[in-house]
Design a protein around this motif. Structure first.
Motif, mmCIF file in Angstrom:
data_model
loop_
_atom_site.group_PDB
_atom_site.id
_atom_site.type_symbol
_atom_site.label_atom_id
_atom_site.label_comp_id
_atom_site.label_asym_id
_atom_site.label_seq_id
_atom_site.Cartn_x
_atom_site.Cartn_y
_atom_site.Cartn_z
ATOM 1 N N MET A 1 0.841 -1.192 0.000
ATOM 2 C CA MET A 1 0.000 0.000 0.000
ATOM 3 C C MET A 1 0.881 1.248 0.000
ATOM 4 O O MET A 1 0.611 2.222 -0.698
ATOM 5 C CB MET A 1 -0.924 0.003 1.220
ATOM 6 C CG MET A 1 -1.927 -1.136 1.221
ATOM 7 S SD MET A 1 -3.246 -0.920 0.000
ATOM 8 C CE MET A 1 -4.226 -2.381 0.324
ATOM 9 N N GLY A 2 1.947 1.204 0.775
ATOM 10 C CA GLY A 2 2.867 2.339 0.826
ATOM 11 C C GLY A 2 3.567 2.564 -0.501
ATOM 12 O O GLY A 2 3.721 3.699 -0.963
ATOM 13 N N PHE B 1 2.467 1.584 -3.483
ATOM 14 C CA PHE B 1 1.469 2.034 -4.474
ATOM 15 C C PHE B 1 1.306 3.553 -4.411
ATOM 16 O O PHE B 1 1.201 4.233 -5.419
ATOM 17 C CB PHE B 1 0.091 1.407 -4.220
ATOM 18 C CG PHE B 1 0.028 -0.087 -4.400
ATOM 19 C CD1 PHE B 1 0.975 -0.767 -5.146
ATOM 20 C CD2 PHE B 1 -1.004 -0.817 -3.821
ATOM 21 C CE1 PHE B 1 0.895 -2.150 -5.304
ATOM 22 C CE2 PHE B 1 -1.097 -2.189 -3.980
ATOM 23 C CZ PHE B 1 -0.143 -2.866 -4.714
ATOM 24 N N GLU B 2 1.249 4.037 -3.184
ATOM 25 C CA GLU B 2 1.031 5.472 -2.999
ATOM 26 C C GLU B 2 2.151 6.266 -3.687
ATOM 27 O O GLU B 2 1.888 7.243 -4.393
ATOM 28 C CB GLU B 2 0.964 5.778 -1.493
ATOM 29 C CG GLU B 2 0.433 7.145 -1.142
ATOM 30 C CD GLU B 2 1.540 8.186 -1.124
ATOM 31 O OE1 GLU B 2 1.305 9.296 -1.619
ATOM 32 O OE2 GLU B 2 2.651 7.882 -0.621
ATOM 33 N N ASP C 1 -2.642 5.970 -14.887
ATOM 34 C CA ASP C 1 -3.280 5.319 -13.744
ATOM 35 C C ASP C 1 -2.539 4.055 -13.356
ATOM 36 O O ASP C 1 -2.032 3.328 -14.217
ATOM 37 C CB ASP C 1 -4.736 4.938 -14.085
ATOM 38 C CG ASP C 1 -5.691 6.098 -13.853
ATOM 39 O OD1 ASP C 1 -5.515 6.811 -12.846
ATOM 40 O OD2 ASP C 1 -6.591 6.291 -14.678
ATOM 41 N N LEU C 2 -2.518 3.809 -12.064
ATOM 42 C CA LEU C 2 -1.966 2.560 -11.551
ATOM 43 C C LEU C 2 -3.101 1.551 -11.377
ATOM 44 O O LEU C 2 -4.143 1.881 -10.809
ATOM 45 C CB LEU C 2 -1.305 2.802 -10.192
ATOM 46 C CG LEU C 2 -0.806 1.547 -9.471
ATOM 47 C CD1 LEU C 2 0.360 0.923 -10.225
ATOM 48 C CD2 LEU C 2 -0.390 1.883 -8.044
ATOM 49 N N THR D 1 0.524 10.147 -11.587
ATOM 50 C CA THR D 1 -0.462 11.226 -11.675
ATOM 51 C C THR D 1 0.072 12.419 -12.467
ATOM 52 O O THR D 1 -0.658 13.061 -13.211
ATOM 53 C CB THR D 1 -0.890 11.656 -10.253
ATOM 54 O OG1 THR D 1 -1.476 10.520 -9.610
ATOM 55 C CG2 THR D 1 -1.908 12.778 -10.271
ATOM 56 N N GLN E 1 1.875 6.039 -7.516
ATOM 57 C CA GLN E 1 0.796 6.895 -8.020
ATOM 58 C C GLN E 1 1.176 8.365 -8.064
ATOM 59 O O GLN E 1 0.755 9.096 -8.957
ATOM 60 C CB GLN E 1 -0.453 6.731 -7.154
ATOM 61 C CG GLN E 1 -1.273 5.529 -7.561
ATOM 62 C CD GLN E 1 -2.521 5.424 -6.734
ATOM 63 O OE1 GLN E 1 -2.518 5.756 -5.551
ATOM 64 N NE2 GLN E 1 -3.581 4.935 -7.334
ATOM 65 N N THR E 2 1.957 8.793 -7.086
ATOM 66 C CA THR E 2 2.380 10.198 -7.056
ATOM 67 C C THR E 2 3.059 10.578 -8.365
ATOM 68 O O THR E 2 2.827 11.652 -8.930
ATOM 69 C CB THR E 2 3.360 10.424 -5.880
ATOM 70 O OG1 THR E 2 2.698 10.056 -4.683
ATOM 71 C CG2 THR E 2 3.816 11.859 -5.795
#
Lengths: 350, 350
Positions: free
Chosen positions: B81-82, B84-85, B97-98, B92, B88-89
């Motif tokens: 999750m970390g 992915f964040e 899109d991821l 974007t 995505q940064t």
């Protein structure tokens, strides 16, 4: 372009092959199948045997939207991974793939969802972390895309959903603590507007009152849904002049940092303060004291979520005829060491 | 069909609009953009300004494949999750899109990956949990799809990768424990063939030998990469006739159950057995004793992973000119309570 005949002509493939590809039959070369699916999506193919729309039944992909807030990351733990596994078990039966869409924290969740839907990436969507009012639900309704929510929402009185039994957990936990002699029972719920917080709070209050105990708003704590939330919670709980003797957590993720925060203040979890957590996270039994919490099979939850979704999709509905649109998932208490004592304080109990 | 002109004719939209849609310009109606993208994908549009293939630059989606083994679920924790964040940064910025593809445990990972690629769902892939020999790497090479691995593999001598500094962590941990007086230092590595286990083990051995200590295979434990793994590890470590005085974990996820297992045998983590964990998981500081481990910003790691991937894609390479193809991500020791004592056993040290 609408029918299978036109699609076959466009691709220069036989109608039989196109038909087998569209129906997900295994005797079609995967490359061919991919070409057929993509052309069907791009050219607006509509199967004539049903009212399936362009979006239904042509991507063979089910989307699962999760939220990527820093909060959700820490607290998500293994929860979603477990649910994904169960969802996949069902989708695999139908040669459907699960694809996860992590919505960036800074993005509007409706805009994000709309982009996925518009791009035609999925046949149906699963959404999670529903809010009491949730604009995603309205959007999906209007877009006529099949969906299901993991969680309830006031925005979707008719939508399909599966949710954990927050009421049941709150009720059985309060009853258990009262039976052990506790009279001042605190509650920790999320600080944001996630629907489970409302459900948990209402059931906690109703059960207290049914047990003849006064509801005291000072005993309701709003904890950040992050791992560190329990640490701050320990400070808040212990600073009350008339300290509670028990606390009920709406997320077990808080327990580790709660224990630590209590310990640093000389208060022993499971001795000076009874703790009941929410879910039987695999960590619960390795904590010291091990956490009294409630069991749920994430895999089975995921399977039911997928089946309830498919029951609402024309192509699969006949396979799941008996499925209710909504389901509250039962959870059972798992005894741990964290509330393993009978509280009897002559000062406050009779 | 190849050019933008043919695509515009097919869609009955102006060439200018199609061009703006293909280039991700914001002044195009999202519905129009979706139609253009889908037609471009289905009809084999190739932009003429570069050698971008059909797969590159038309879906605006980057895939991230994760493994759904029950093992990986429990140990994944907040790690992905970390990451992915962070990914995505970066995405974007480029209107990408991821999308996460969770590979079911029972499915062959190459078949799964090939299906995603063939369906044209992504412009590029990120893979994780690389094996020492990893057939996914060969597949992606042959499929000519841009990709990057979070982790090294012998199968991809020329591939792009970013990996955590397992060598550095093993080396600094062993050196620290030796300096504290420990001579019998155990190691826990994953029981499967994941590449990090090999890297960790080799660095552990080399550092011991550089410190003049004999490498003892009896001190190398293969722990299941599950939360419960530490519990079994406690049993194994404490059953040795000549018990180690310290242990180094290649996954911090084991620490909670290791502590519990030790405690049930009357052995105190951080007093009778020094423990150094791997990553500075947010849980580390709430454990008792808090875990000595190594810091890493998952968000920054994810950002670098995404940038290193984009640097290898023709459409974005010019924006990331200085990016190395490979990077070992440094990690720094964070002192906890779990090794906070100097060991001096007259029996074994000089």
């Amino acid at each position: 372009m609408k029918g299978i005949r036109a699609l076959a002509r466009h691709l220069d493939i036989s109608i039989g092959t196109v038909s087998r590809a569209l129906n997900g039959r295994p005797d079609v070369n995967p490359e061919t199948r991919a070409r057929v699916m993509e052309a069907a999506r791009a050219l607006g193919y509509t199967p004539n045997q049903s009212g399936r729309s362009l979006r239904q039944g042509v991507t063979n992909t089910i989307g699962f939207m999760i939220e990527m807030s820093p909060d959700a990351n820490a607290s998500s733990d293994d929860f979603f991974m477990g649910v994904f596994e169960g969802v996949q078990t069902v989708l695999t039966r139908h040669k459907l793939d699960l694809v996860v869409f992590p919505c960036p924290a800074q993005e509007n969740s409706v805009d994000y969802l709309a982009r996925i839907v518009r791009r035609g990436l999925v046949d149906a969507m699963i959404i999670s972390a529903t809010r009491r009012r949730d604009d995603r639900v309205e959007y999906l309704d209007k877009a006529h895309i099949p969906f299901i929510a993991l969680g309830r929402s006031d925005s979707g009185p008719n939508m399909r959903w599966v949710d954990l039994d927050f009421e049941g957990v709150a009720k059985s936990s309060v009853e258990r603590l009262v039976a052990q002699g506790h009279r001042r029972i605190a509650l920790a719920i999320p600080a944001d507007d996630i629907n489970l917080g409302h459900v948990f709070h209402d059931a906690y209050r109703a059960t207290l009152e049914a047990q003849g105990l006064a509801y005291d708003p000072a005993l309701v704590f709003h904890a950040q849904r992050v791992l560190e939330g329990g640490y701050d919670l320990a400070a808040a709980v212990t600073s009350l002049p008339d300290r509670p003797t028990a606390i009920l957590l709406s997320s077990e993720v808080l327990s580790l940092s709660l224990y630590r925060g209590l310990q640093e203040r000389g208060i022993r979890a499971g001795r000076d303060l009874a703790v009941i957590g929410f879910r039987n996270n695999p960590r619960a039994r390795f904590l010291t004291p091990s956490l009294t919490c409630h069991s749920v099979s994430l895999s089975e939850l995921g399977q039911t979520l997928a089946e309830t979704l498919l029951a609402g999709m024309p192509a699969y509905a006949a396979l799941y005829p008996e499925r209710d649109r909504n389901l509250i998932w039962p959870m059972e208490l798992v005894k741990g060491e964290s509330d393993d004592f009978v509280f009897a304080d002559a000062g406050t109990t009779g």
